[in-house]
Design a protein around this motif. Structure first.
Motif: not given
Length: 275
Positions: A68-69, A195-200, A203-205, A209-211
């Motif tokens: 889903q992510e 910008a929501s793409v890196p977060r998804a 969350e998908a593992g 990086h850059l957290q």
């Protein structure tokens, strides 16, 4: 609520203008009998958009969490590309859309078959419909609740009304300025989606990086507050932000915005380029 409203107003008005050009040209050239072919193409395009949306929603619901992510990240990327392509294309070639559509209709007439008109109207409207599907899915994934669907519905209704009034000659709108200013706001919205793409992916593992945290304003300025909602709709604001999301946002915002604000080419140059 503002983001889906603005996007559907923009997309709906573009579709309404395209339909108006196609139907108006048939009427002016004495070919009203061919109008059902135009409407058939439009209905097929809307059916494709609805089917695509239903399939993507079903896939998102049936996949495990990681899938889903990944799907949400993919939808975000496609939505961003569609949004930026739309505003940049309209800026460069918007002035020649009417003449281009009329040339394509003349070519369809010369083929001697109504299927050419069906395909023309289908292709013209399907692009707007599929773009809208990906935009709305990307926004609905970030904005739970009833506000986003209501905003999208209001945008569609207003677009239909404005398009009808323009077609009837009862309303005169400076479409150049309208598309220019809505393009700037849409770039802001698109940057928030990007910008929501890196977060998804995180969350998908897939992306870890850059957290490094940039801020956490959940207790000071939550997205659920009135001002937070406004900032989220206009600028893609997030109450918690990490470095990777900030970098993606800046790149996704500044590059297309710089291109969008460049001087427009002359109408003569644009007229010779087809979309």
């Amino acid at each position: 609520m503002f983001a889906p409203f603005l996007i559907m107003l923009r997309e709906g008005l573009e579709a309404a203008l395209i339909i108006g050009i196609l139907c108006g040209y048939l009427t002016r050239t004495g070919r009203r009998a061919l109008l059902p072919a135009i409407w058939s193409g439009i209905l097929l395009a809307l059916s494709l958009a609805l089917l695509t949306g239903a399939v993507l929603i079903w896939l998102d619901a049936s996949f495990p969490q990681k899938a889903q992510e990944l799907l949400e990240a993919g939808i975000g990327i496609v939505a961003y590309v569609f949004l930026i392509t739309m505003v940049l294309w309209m800026r460069k070639f918007g002035r020649s859309v009417k003449s281009d559509l009329q040339h394509q209709m003349d070519a369809a007439f010369s083929s001697g078959t109504t299927w050419s008109l069906v395909l023309l109207s289908f292709a013209a409207v399907a692009r707007e419909g599929l773009e809208s599907v990906f935009f709305l899915l990307a926004i609905f994934q970030q904005s739970a609740g009833w506000q986003a669907p209501i905003g999208a519905l209001l945008g569609i209704v207003l677009a239909i009304g404005v398009g009808w009034l323009i077609h009837r000659g009862a309303l005169h709108v400076n479409l150049g300025k309208f598309f220019h200013w809505t393009s700037i706001f849409i770039v802001l919205i698109a940057a928030g989606i990007a910008a929501s793409v890196p977060r998804a992916l995180h969350e998908a593992g897939i992306w870890n990086h850059l957290q490094q945290p940039i801020w956490n304003l959940s207790g000071t300025l939550p997205e659920s507050s009135l001002f937070g909602t406004i900032l989220s709709g206009f600028f893609g604001y997030r109450e918690t932000l990490v470095l990777g999301e900030l970098l993606v946002y800046l790149v996704a915002l500044l590059i297309p915005l710089a291109w969008l604000l460049r001087p427009v080419k002359s109408a003569t140059e644009a007229r010779h380029v087809r979309p």
